[in-house]
Design a protein around this motif. Structure first.
Motif, PDB file in Angstrom:
ATOM      1  N   GLN A 256     -23.497   4.717-144.133  1.00 30.90           N
ATOM      2  CA  GLN A 256     -23.423   5.391-145.419  1.00 30.90           C
ATOM      3  C   GLN A 256     -24.818   5.699-145.936  1.00 30.90           C
ATOM      4  O   GLN A 256     -25.764   4.945-145.697  1.00 30.90           O
ATOM      5  N   GLN A 257     -24.962   6.796-146.654  1.00 28.24           N
ATOM      6  CA  GLN A 257     -26.244   7.177-147.228  1.00 28.24           C
ATOM      7  C   GLN A 257     -26.010   8.045-148.453  1.00 28.24           C
ATOM      8  O   GLN A 257     -25.001   8.729-148.552  1.00 28.24           O
ATOM      9  N   PRO A 258     -26.945   8.014-149.396  1.00 31.72           N
ATOM     10  CA  PRO A 258     -26.794   8.857-150.595  1.00 31.72           C
ATOM     11  C   PRO A 258     -27.036  10.328-150.269  1.00 31.72           C
ATOM     12  O   PRO A 258     -27.659  10.660-149.261  1.00 31.72           O
ATOM     13  N   TRP A 259     -26.573  11.187-151.151  1.00 29.88           N
ATOM     14  CA  TRP A 259     -26.726  12.631-150.955  1.00 29.88           C
ATOM     15  C   TRP A 259     -28.085  13.093-151.466  1.00 29.88           C
ATOM     16  O   TRP A 259     -28.196  13.899-152.394  1.00 29.88           O
ATOM     17  N   THR A 260     -29.132  12.571-150.859  1.00 31.95           N
ATOM     18  CA  THR A 260     -30.488  12.986-151.206  1.00 31.95           C
ATOM     19  C   THR A 260     -31.201  13.447-149.942  1.00 31.95           C
ATOM     20  O   THR A 260     -30.727  13.245-148.821  1.00 31.95           O
ATOM     21  N   LYS A 262     -34.069  12.383-148.639  1.00 32.16           N
ATOM     22  CA  LYS A 262     -34.773  11.394-147.828  1.00 32.16           C
ATOM     23  C   LYS A 262     -33.936  10.882-146.656  1.00 32.16           C
ATOM     24  O   LYS A 262     -34.437  10.822-145.525  1.00 32.16           O
ATOM     25  N   PRO A 263     -32.654  10.498-146.849  1.00 32.25           N
ATOM     26  CA  PRO A 263     -31.860  10.101-145.682  1.00 32.25           C
ATOM     27  C   PRO A 263     -31.707  11.226-144.663  1.00 32.25           C
ATOM     28  O   PRO A 263     -31.698  10.975-143.452  1.00 32.25           O
ATOM     29  N   HIS A 266     -34.865  11.381-142.741  1.00 30.22           N
ATOM     30  CA  HIS A 266     -34.920  10.217-141.854  1.00 30.22           C
ATOM     31  C   HIS A 266     -34.079  10.431-140.604  1.00 30.22           C
ATOM     32  O   HIS A 266     -34.488  10.096-139.486  1.00 30.22           O
ATOM     33  N   ASP A 267     -32.886  11.003-140.762  1.00 27.98           N
ATOM     34  CA  ASP A 267     -31.983  11.187-139.631  1.00 27.98           C
ATOM     35  C   ASP A 267     -32.371  12.374-138.757  1.00 27.98           C
ATOM     36  O   ASP A 267     -32.342  12.290-137.527  1.00 27.98           O
ATOM     37  N   GLN A 315     -36.071  12.339-153.328  1.00 24.91           N
ATOM     38  CA  GLN A 315     -35.027  11.571-153.993  1.00 24.91           C
ATOM     39  C   GLN A 315     -34.000  12.463-154.683  1.00 24.91           C
ATOM     40  O   GLN A 315     -32.998  11.967-155.192  1.00 24.91           O
TER      41      GLN A 315
END
Length: 352
Positions: A256-260, A262-263, A266-267, A315
Motif C-alpha cells: 500500500q502507498q499514498p497517492w503522492t 514520492k511513492p 520510488h517505484d 508530497q
C-alpha cells in the motif's frame, strides 16, 4: 515527545568527523585535514546526511573505500567508520602495518566484540603499529536515517532470512542480531529507552526479547549510554512506545502507498537513499514533458532530501500537477544553465 532521528544521527556523525570531540563554535572544523575511510554499509549511512561539500567543511579531503586499494597519506589522520566484522578488522590491521596514515581513529557502527578487539590488538602489536591506532569507539550508528521520522536498518534480505524454511539456526540468529543491533543503535542515538510491545510468537517476539535484554544490560553498565537511565521517575513517564510487528502479520501493508508523487518516483525510478539517477539518453524529464534539451553530458542525480522545494512537491497528490511540473522545470533549467554548480555531490554526475 518529538524525535528527529535524521538530525540526531547527523550530529553524531559530525562529532565523529571532529575526532570525537565536542564541536567548538569558535573553531573552524575544517582547519585539520582528515581522510574518511568507509565500508559499503557506512557509505549508505553517510550518503543521505552529507554532500561532498559538507564533508569538506569538516576537514575531510578524501573519502575512500575500505575494500579498495589505497595509497599511503602519512601526514594526515584517518577516520574509519566500518561495521565490526572480522575482515574489516584484518584490513585495519594491514593498513596500520603499512603505515598508510599518521593516526587511525576507529569508529564501529555497533559495539565491537571483545574477540575482535583482541584480534585487532594482537595484530597491531605483532606488526609494530599499535602507536598508529589513536582511539577506538563504538558509535551505534547501524541504521540509515532517510527523513526526520523515517529510518531503515539497511537489511533488504531480512524477511527472507527470518522466514526461509531451509535457513539454519545460526543464520536466523545472525539475522535477528542484525535487527537488534540496528534498533538498539536508534535508541542510543535518540537517547531514549522505549517501552516495547509485540505480538506473541514469531520473529517480532524474538527481536523484542533480545532488544529488551540489551537495553537492560546497557542501563546496568558503568558507562550508561542513555541519559534518561539516570533521571528516575521523570524519564519513565516520557518514554516512547516501540511496537514491533512481524511482516507476516499483514503482508498487504507493504504494497500500500499514498497517492503522492514520492511513492511513484520510488517505484518507477528506483529511488535509493533519497536519490534517483537518470542516464542522459533515458532522461524522462528532458524531452516532451518539460520541453528541455536532452543534451546532458552526465547522468542526472536528484537528491530529494536536500531540496526542500522538490521534497514538498513530491508530497503532493497525483492530481496536483502544476506545482510538481514547475519545480522540476526550475531545477532542470538550473542544471543546464549552470552545470558547474551541479558537481558538488559525492559522484561525478549532475545534481538537482
Amino acid at each position: 515527545m518529538v524525535f528527529n532521528i535524521r538530525q540526531k544521527q547527523s550530529e553524531a556523525v559530525q562529532k565523529l568527523l571532529n575526532l570525537n570531540t565536542a564541536l567548538n563554535p569558535n573553531k573552524d572544523p575544517g582547519e585539520q585535514y582528515k581522510v574518511l575511510v568507509l565500508d559499503r554499509f557506512s557509505r549508505d549511512i553517510i550518503a543521505p546526511l552529507f554532500r561532498l561539500n559538507d564533508l569538506r567543511r569538516h576537514g575531510v579531503t578524501l573519502h575512500l573505500s575500505l575494500e579498495a586499494d589505497r595509497q599511503a597519506i602519512p601526514d594526515v589522520p584517518a577516520i574509519y567508520l566500518v561495521q565490526p566484522l572480522p575482515q574489516h578488522v584484518d584490513r585495519i590491521v594491514s593498513d596500520a602495518a603499512a603505515g598508510l596514515y599518521e593516526t587511525m581513529h576507529l569508529n564501529f557502527t555497533t559495539s565491537l566484540p571483545s574477540r575482535l578487539l583482541e584480534q585487532m590488538a594482537v595484530g597491531a602489536v605483532r606488526a609494530g603499529a599499535s602507536q598508529r591506532v589513536a582511539k577506538v569507539y563504538d558509535q551505534y550508528l547501524s541504521f540509515v536515517a532517510l527523513e526526520p521520522t523515517l529510518f531503515t536498518l539497511g537489511l533488504p534480505n531480512a524477511y527472507v532470512e527470518l522466514n526461509d524454511p531451509a535457513a539454519k539456526d545460526s543464520q536466523i540468529e545472525a539475522a535477528v542480531q542484525s535487527v537488534v543491533d540496528g534498533l538498539f543503535s536508534v535508541c542510543v542515538t535518540l537517547g531514549v529507552v522505549p517501552l516495547i510491545r509485540c505480538p506473541c510468537g514469531g520473529a517480532a517476539e524474538h527481536v523484542a526479547g533480545q532488544l529488551d535484554q540489551k537495553l537492560r544490560d546497557a542501563l546496568k553498565a558503568r558507562n550508561n549510554l542513555f541519559a534518561e537511565g539516570m533521571l528516575g521517575l521523570s524519564a519513565s513517564l516520557s518514554r516512547p512506545l516501540l511496537c514491533l510487528f512481524d511482516r507476516n502479520y499483514d503482508l498487504a501493508a507493504a504494497l500500500q502507498q499514498p497517492w503522492t508523487y514520492k511513492p511513484m518516483v520510488h517505484d518507477v525510478l528506483a529511488m535509493h537513499l533519497n536519490r534517483i539517477q537518470l542516464a542522459p539518453r533515458n532522461n524522462l524529464f528532458a524531452e516532451g514533458m518539460l520541453g528541455l534539451s536532452a543534451s546532458l553530458s552526465r547522468p542526472l542525480l536528484c537528491l530529494f532530501d536536500r531540496n526542500y522545494d522538490l521534497a514538498a512537491a513530491l508530497q503532493q497528490p497525483w492530481t496536483y500537477k502544476p506545482m510538481v511540473h514547475d519545480v522540476l522545470a526550475m531545477h532542470l533549467n538550473r542544471i543546464q544553465l549552470a552545470p558547474e554548480l551541479s558537481t558538488t555531490g559525492p559522484t561525478a554526475s549532475s545534481q538537482c
